[in-house]
Motif scaffolding. Structure first.
Motif, PDB file in Angstrom:
ATOM      1  N   ASP A  50      51.923  20.809  43.484  1.00 41.79           N
ATOM      2  CA  ASP A  50      53.348  20.675  43.175  1.00 41.79           C
ATOM      3  C   ASP A  50      54.019  22.030  43.300  1.00 41.79           C
ATOM      4  OD1 ASP A  50      54.081  17.849  42.043  1.00 41.79           O
ATOM      5  OD2 ASP A  50      52.165  18.330  41.103  1.00 41.79           O
ATOM      6  N   TYR A  52      57.750  23.804  42.186  1.00 41.98           N
ATOM      7  CA  TYR A  52      59.022  23.712  41.482  1.00 41.98           C
ATOM      8  C   TYR A  52      59.832  24.978  41.761  1.00 41.98           C
ATOM      9  CZ  TYR A  52      56.282  20.316  38.754  1.00 41.98           C
ATOM     10  OH  TYR A  52      55.475  19.279  38.372  1.00 41.98           O
ATOM     11  N   ILE A  68      57.364  27.910  40.576  1.00 42.98           N
ATOM     12  CA  ILE A  68      56.083  27.462  40.030  1.00 42.98           C
ATOM     13  C   ILE A  68      55.286  26.777  41.132  1.00 42.98           C
ATOM     14  CG2 ILE A  68      54.914  25.943  38.393  1.00 42.98           C
ATOM     15  CD1 ILE A  68      57.296  26.261  36.516  1.00 42.98           C
ATOM     16  N   ASN A  70      51.585  25.010  41.806  1.00 40.91           N
ATOM     17  CA  ASN A  70      50.379  24.478  41.173  1.00 40.91           C
ATOM     18  C   ASN A  70      49.283  24.234  42.200  1.00 40.91           C
ATOM     19  OD1 ASN A  70      51.534  24.486  38.654  1.00 40.91           O
ATOM     20  ND2 ASN A  70      51.991  22.301  38.612  1.00 40.91           N
ATOM     21  N   GLN A 220      45.948  28.070  33.388  1.00 43.24           N
ATOM     22  CA  GLN A 220      45.863  26.624  33.300  1.00 43.24           C
ATOM     23  C   GLN A 220      47.017  26.072  32.477  1.00 43.24           C
ATOM     24  OE1 GLN A 220      42.548  24.780  31.065  1.00 43.24           O
ATOM     25  NE2 GLN A 220      41.995  23.704  32.961  1.00 43.24           N
ATOM     26  N   ARG A 221      47.534  24.918  32.889  1.00 42.88           N
ATOM     27  CA  ARG A 221      48.597  24.206  32.181  1.00 42.88           C
ATOM     28  C   ARG A 221      48.259  22.716  32.154  1.00 42.88           C
ATOM     29  NH1 ARG A 221      51.577  26.967  28.970  1.00 42.88           N
ATOM     30  NH2 ARG A 221      49.487  27.855  28.804  1.00 42.88           N
ATOM     31  N   GLU A 223      48.883  19.084  33.272  1.00 42.73           N
ATOM     32  CA  GLU A 223      49.526  18.495  34.437  1.00 42.73           C
ATOM     33  C   GLU A 223      50.880  17.922  34.040  1.00 42.73           C
ATOM     34  OE1 GLU A 223      50.748  17.830  37.488  1.00 42.73           O
ATOM     35  OE2 GLU A 223      48.670  17.595  38.217  1.00 42.73           O
ATOM     36  N   THR A 262      46.257  24.301  37.580  1.00 43.73           N
ATOM     37  CA  THR A 262      46.361  25.766  37.536  1.00 43.73           C
ATOM     38  C   THR A 262      47.713  26.180  38.101  1.00 43.73           C
ATOM     39  OG1 THR A 262      43.980  26.044  37.773  1.00 43.73           O
ATOM     40  CG2 THR A 262      45.361  27.953  38.258  1.00 43.73           C
ATOM     41  N   THR A 263      48.450  26.954  37.316  1.00 45.03           N
ATOM     42  CA  THR A 263      49.840  27.288  37.620  1.00 45.03           C
ATOM     43  C   THR A 263      50.001  28.756  37.967  1.00 45.03           C
ATOM     44  OG1 THR A 263      50.827  25.533  36.282  1.00 45.03           O
ATOM     45  CG2 THR A 263      52.124  27.530  36.550  1.00 45.03           C
ATOM     46  N   ALA A 265      53.214  31.013  38.147  1.00 38.28           N
ATOM     47  CA  ALA A 265      54.634  30.974  37.786  1.00 38.28           C
ATOM     48  C   ALA A 265      55.245  32.360  37.889  1.00 38.28           C
ATOM     49  CB  ALA A 265      54.810  30.420  36.372  1.00 38.28           C
ATOM     50  N   PRO A 446      60.745  20.461  36.474  1.00 35.08           N
ATOM     51  CA  PRO A 446      59.625  19.634  35.996  1.00 35.08           C
ATOM     52  C   PRO A 446      60.043  18.235  35.565  1.00 35.08           C
ATOM     53  CG  PRO A 446      59.406  21.873  35.174  1.00 35.08           C
ATOM     54  CD  PRO A 446      60.743  21.802  35.852  1.00 35.08           C
ATOM     55  N   LEU A 510      55.697  24.633  31.965  1.00 30.01           N
ATOM     56  CA  LEU A 510      54.651  23.611  31.892  1.00 30.01           C
ATOM     57  C   LEU A 510      53.865  23.769  30.596  1.00 30.01           C
ATOM     58  CD1 LEU A 510      53.363  23.434  35.569  1.00 30.01           C
ATOM     59  CD2 LEU A 510      55.310  22.293  34.502  1.00 30.01           C
TER      60      LEU A 510
END
Length: 518
Positions: A50, A52, A68, A70, A220-221, A223, A262-263, A265, A446, A510
């Motif tokens: 994804d 953003y 962002i 992912n 990590q965030r 989902e 895993t993000t 940002a 998001p 997130l």
């Protein structure tokens, strides 16, 4: 829903029964861009899922844009003992086009290092290496109990991503170009307060060529994407009355609610993303991941090596993501890997997939429906060209634009607080008569329900919105009479509401990842 004569209602029910099962599995079976092409299914560490890009809506941050990206889809929180570290032999990149020519003007390039400490324990007369990521409780960056210290760097490249001018982004204050990435959320016994622990990994940064500090976080965030995954994959194993009833947009559980991601940002001042030679407030953005061209598996790797593979050669792009769902529902199967390896400047080779989409017609053939019984007949689909390739005039179309696939954001349109955001983005805003033009496809937040929005757009929703009040200024090629499902095109949904997902009120937006154990 509109009341229709019996014969029309029967045809519409048959049409929707055909359209929705075909569109939704392809669009969403692996979420926004998870496992969307044959090759990337074999490379989950570099699978971009994804992207953003939105004007920051955190209080006091209205002068910033948040980016962002992912990666690594469908992470089970209990996925130990190695969890989901990033690939140190790959490039993860966010690209910005600020003059509409379909070429990157800025690239934010992330690289990772997984430093194995080799923690040992005295067992009898020997010190023996432990088999786990941790040897005790963790509460701070690079804690002594961490057996692997995950680190990363970020470079900003101006011009071509490989030949342009590159400079390191550094910590504000210390000037260090190295950042710590938090361990994944192993569980509450190892990391009792993960939110506080992860918060220590949000860095204020100096961005070369930018007078205003930004922020960066990698980790990590939970989902954030929502989709009725299992039901959709089972050919929409749900009543038709549910998925065409707007009151039931949250009737089914979100199958991704138990997964992490895993993000990467980054928050950057708007002024630092805009062109220095034009006054255009619109920027385009997309993400990519690249791996080394040569990979040789070592038959007998030396002790202490982090990998059994030796890498070499140039970097080759294997993942690409701008607008969500493009490679799933628009690009044909023979070209999915080619799309992931391509640049926006070469998108002319994929134009027919946008102007003459195949899925609606395949539905009609499969269900013996007449041509035009379900699929919009405004061919070529210039409404899709506007949505995916150029941006919408007066909202997010650059002054000069080369048609190409990417997210486009008008940085001058004010952000809308989370609680007031319309989950259907611009289309929903028009329907509601509101003032939220800050959502998808003007960038992506998001909260934006891109599955439902994409369904509406695919079945002619932009034409219907245009027909209601000429909102998008389309010509006669978008006549609402050419949209067979005009009575219900705005009602289509997947029975999972993106807007009710848990998110943070500020950067990195997130939510805290789910723990491997409570």
């Amino acid at each position: 829903m509109h009341l229709l004569p019996f014969r029309r209602t029967r045809l519409l029910s048959l049409t929707l029964a055909a359209v929705v099962p075909m569109l939704l599995p392809a669009a969403s079976a692996f979420a926004s861009s998870h496992r969307e092409a044959p090759f990337i299914t074999t490379q989950p560490k570099v699978d971009g899922t994804d992207f953003y890009m939105f004007n920051s809506y955190e209080n006091g941050r209205s002068a910033y844009v948040t980016l962002i990206a992912n990666y690594q889809p469908l992470q089970d929180p209990y996925g130990g003992p190695n969890y989901f570290k990033m690939d140190p032999n790959a490039l993860y990149e966010i690209h910005i086009d600020n003059n509409g020519d379909a070429r990157e003007d800025l690239t934010f390039q992330f690289r990772f290092q997984n430093n194995f400490k080799g923690i040992t324990l005295p067992i009898g007369s020997q010190n023996v290496a432990i088999p786990l990521t941790q040897a005790g409780q963790v509460s701070a960056p690079n804690a002594p109990a961490l057996n692997v210290n995950e680190k990363f760097t970020v470079n900003v490249i101006r011009g071509n991503r490989r030949t342009g001018q590159s400079a390191a982004i550094t910590r504000f204050g210390s000037g260090s170009a190295s950042f710590d990435k938090p361990s994944d959320n192993i569980g509450t016994k190892t990391i009792p307060n993960y939110a506080a622990y992860a918060g220590q990994h949000i860095y204020s940064v100096n961005i070369p060529g930018c007078a205003t500090p930004g922020r960066v976080f990698v980790g990590q965030r939970q989902e954030g994407f929502a989709v009725n995954l299992g039901t959709i994959f089972d050919l929409i194993n749900a009543p038709l009355s549910t998925i065409t009833n707007p009151a039931l947009i949250n009737a089914a559980p979100n199958m991704l609610s138990t997964k992490n991601i895993t993000t990467l940002a980054l928050e950057v001042s708007k002024s630092c993303l805009l062109s220095t030679t034009t006054a255009d407030p619109v920027i385009g953005g997309w993400t990519s991941a690249s791996v080394r061209q040569s990979q040789l598996v070592n038959a007998n790797p030396p002790r202490g090596h982090q990998t059994t593979v030796t890498y070499g050669g140039a970097f080759v792009q294997v993942s690409r993501l701008g607008m969500p769902l493009v490679n799933e529902v628009i690009i044909g199967l023979p070209d999915k890997d080619r799309f992931n390896s391509s640049m926006p400047s070469g998108d002319g080779q994929f134009a027919s997939y946008v102007t003459n989409p195949t899925l609606p017609r395949l539905v009609e053939i499969a269900y013996n429906l007449p041509a035009g019984g379900a699929a919009p007949t405004n061919l070529p689909r210039n409404d899709l060209v506007i949505a995916f390739l150029t941006g919408i005039t007066g909202i997010n179309r650059p002054a000069n634009v080369t048609p190409s696939e990417m997210l486009r954001l008008n940085t001058s349109i004010p952000a809308v607080p989370f609680a007031q955001q319309n989950r259907l983005g611009i289309v929903g805003n028009i329907l509601a008569g509101g003032s939220d033009n800050a959502g998808y496809p003007n960038g992506r937040r998001p909260k934006d329900d891109v599955v439902d929005i994409s369904l509406v757009v695919a079945m002619g929703g932009l034409c219907m919105a245009n027909g209601n009040n000429n909102a998008f200024g389309f010509g006669t090629e978008c006549n609402p009479s050419k949209v067979p499902l005009k009575a219900t095109s705005f009602n289509l949904h997947d029975a999972v509401d993106q807007a009710v997902q848990p998110f943070l009120t500020g950067f990195p937006y997130l939510n805290t990842p789910l723990p491997g154990a409570q």
